[in-house]
Design a protein around this motif. Structure first.
Motif, short mmCIF file in Angstrom:
data_model
loop_
_atom_site.label_atom_id
_atom_site.label_comp_id
_atom_site.label_asym_id
_atom_site.label_seq_id
_atom_site.Cartn_x
_atom_site.Cartn_y
_atom_site.Cartn_z
N ARG A 138 0.94 -1.21 -0.20
CA ARG A 138 0.06 -0.12 -0.05
C ARG A 138 0.80 1.05 0.05
O ARG A 138 2.05 1.01 0.66
CB ARG A 138 -0.97 0.27 1.15
CG ARG A 138 -1.77 -1.13 1.44
CD ARG A 138 -2.26 -1.30 2.80
NE ARG A 138 -3.02 -0.06 3.10
CZ ARG A 138 -4.19 0.21 2.50
NH1 ARG A 138 -4.89 -0.66 1.71
NH2 ARG A 138 -4.73 1.22 2.86
N GLY A 139 0.44 2.28 -0.50
CA GLY A 139 1.11 3.72 -0.56
C GLY A 139 1.07 4.23 0.66
O GLY A 139 0.37 3.63 1.59
N GLU A 140 1.60 5.34 0.78
CA GLU A 140 1.57 5.88 2.26
C GLU A 140 0.18 6.63 2.58
O GLU A 140 -0.65 5.91 2.83
CB GLU A 140 2.51 7.27 2.00
CG GLU A 140 4.00 6.84 1.94
CD GLU A 140 4.85 7.80 2.34
OE1 GLU A 140 4.48 8.77 2.39
OE2 GLU A 140 6.09 7.29 2.66
N ASP A 141 0.03 7.79 2.38
CA ASP A 141 -1.53 8.42 2.74
C ASP A 141 -2.20 8.24 1.61
O ASP A 141 -1.96 9.03 0.63
CB ASP A 141 -1.08 9.84 3.24
CG ASP A 141 -2.52 10.23 3.80
OD1 ASP A 141 -2.82 11.46 3.72
OD2 ASP A 141 -3.20 9.61 4.30
N PRO A 142 -3.30 7.69 1.84
CA PRO A 142 -4.15 7.55 0.70
C PRO A 142 -4.71 9.08 0.04
O PRO A 142 -5.07 9.22 -1.07
CB PRO A 142 -5.56 6.60 0.92
CG PRO A 142 -4.94 5.96 2.31
CD PRO A 142 -3.92 6.93 2.81
#
Lengths: 255, 196
Positions: A138-142
């Motif tokens: 998953r990426g950092e902050d969506p």
């Protein structure tokens, strides 16, 4: 095909405010892109294709399937659940570990139950797709999506998963979500400010390498299970024997 | 592995992790194939929709039934198939080829010393040839009263035959559907190439 670390970067935070003024087609494209990149898209797609291929290869008439019994029914159940895994990887990517490992195990099992894994093609697609989905991070902050922008700030769902996986705690996205207001801080080329990194977790870099090692131990432990199941398919008494060994890997790795 | 995670909530694939699960999975695939080729592991088949060819140099079966069924296909309309069911069978030099569209897949097994063995075989074929011999054959039985293969019956009033044992040499069938409850495939080989 799937790593977007490099060239085509997402437009930075300044672009987020302009999305309101974009045309409908561009907006839809952006939304689609966001949807695709915020979940293990290619892994899920390969799993769905693999399960579909296995299903297509076996369309035996139902009376005969029922006659053959548990084996015949499993021949259908395995690819159906495989397709479900792919769909659920898209719909709830927070459960990616479970669905992707299940997909790999089911794809392996389809060799026995369903036409040698849909003549090997579906099996390969399922295994590769499952591994892709498992390796997806998953990426950092969506960040607020278009819909969330209208609704207002919402809590980030990744907190619990980070605790479970152990190696996601370092990405620092959770602190952002906990801030009152929830608005994403302007990021400088994706690197969080040094303060934030030091503040929440004293683990820092050391904790991260330990976390990934722990996850790796879990991977090998889990992926050894189909091997054990494959080697002792019939004798259930025998299949119990190696399982303490399989369980043993987890506590050892976790300590 | 400490590269920055993707920006703006976009995920990415960590290839080291990918290899970490793919390697044991591929090892498991190899073990599955090897175990099947050594006939430790029995696999089950259920093929339908695609025509395929099965050949075998020798088939010995216990409990045999045969009756006609009417099948329907989008391209061909209604057509008759001979449905053959065998309770348990051993086959030597089995060869199965399926046209997958892009390539022809060929599966061979039982070429060495040990034979392929299967149970609950049902084959719907439009061509079936070979030199057959039966024992205790019963020709002209009503297809709905067949008992040799438990659970497999034809439509009431249809012509059928059954026999206690069957032996066919130089078997060659062109089939549209088959199911096999269990199949052990010693000496399994799976390759793309020419049909049987």
């Amino acid at each position: 095909m799937d790593s977007y670390g490099g060239g085509d970067r997402e437009p930075e935070a300044s672009d987020e405010y302009e999305t309101v003024e974009l045309g409908p087609i561009r907006r839809a494209l952006l939304a689609w892109q966001r949807w695709r990149r915020t979940r293990p898209f290619w892994g899920g797609l390969l799993i769905i294709l693999g399960g579909g291929e296995i299903l297509l290869s076996e369309q035996a008439p139902l009376p005969i399937v029922i006659h053959v019994g548990a084996q015949g029914l499993a021949g259908y159940l395995v690819p159906i659940v495989l397709v479900l895994c792919g769909v659920l990887l898209w719909l709830s990517p927070t459960q990616q570990t479970f669905y992707s490992v299940l997909a790999v195990v089911l794809a392996l099992g389809s060799w026995v139950t369903s036409n040698l894994g849909g003549f090997f093609v579906g099996l390969l697609l399922g295994v590769i797709g499952g591994a892709l989905a498992f390796a997806w991070q998953r990426g950092e902050d969506p960040g607020p999506s278009l819909r969330e922008e209208l609704r207002g700030p919402r809590k980030s769902p990744s907190e619990g998963l980070g605790l479970v996986l152990g190696d996601e705690a370092r990405d620092g996205s959770d602190d952002d979500a906990e801030r009152p207001g929830g608005a994403p801080l302007p990021q400088h080329d994706g690197e969080p400010l040094p303060q934030e990194d030091a503040e929440p977790l004293p683990k820092g870099a050391g904790g991260e390498s330990g976390g990934s090692f722990r996850a790796d131990g879990m991977i090998t432990g889990v992926s050894a299970l189909p091997l054990i199941l494959a080697i002792f398919p019939r004798a259930s008494s025998q299949s119990l024997a190696p399982s303490p060994g399989a369980h043993h890997t987890k506590p050892r790795a976790a300590s | 592995m400490t590269e920055n995670a993707a920006v703006g909530g976009y995920g990415r694939v960590r290839w080291r992790r990918f290899a970490l699960i793919l390697m044991p999975a591929l090892a498991a695939v190899i073990i599955l194939v090897v175990l099947t080729a050594q006939s430790v592991l029995a696999v089950s088949f259920a093929i339908s929709g695609v025509p395929f060819t099965v050949t075998a140099s020798q088939l010995n079966g216990q409990g045999f039934e045969q009756f006609g069924v009417l099948d329907h296909s989008v391209t061909r309309g209604n057509f008759f198939l001979a449905s053959s069911a065998i309770r348990t069978a051993t086959l030597s030099h089995l060869c199965l080829s399926v046209n997958l569209g892009l390539a022809i897949l060929k599966i061979t097994a039982g070429n060495g010393g040990s034979d392929v063995s299967g149970s609950d075989l049902v084959i719907d074929a439009d061509r079936l040839s070979g030199n057959a011999s039966f024992t205790k054959i019963n020709i002209g039985q009503d297809a709905s009263t067949l008992t040799q293969v438990p659970g497999v019956k034809g439509p009431a009033g249809a012509f059928a035959l059954d026999s206690q044992t069957v032996a066919i040499s130089n078997l060659r069938t062109h089939a549209y559907a088959t199911t096999a409850g269990t199949f052990t495939l010693p000496g399994l080989s799976l390759r793309f190439g020419s049909p049987c």
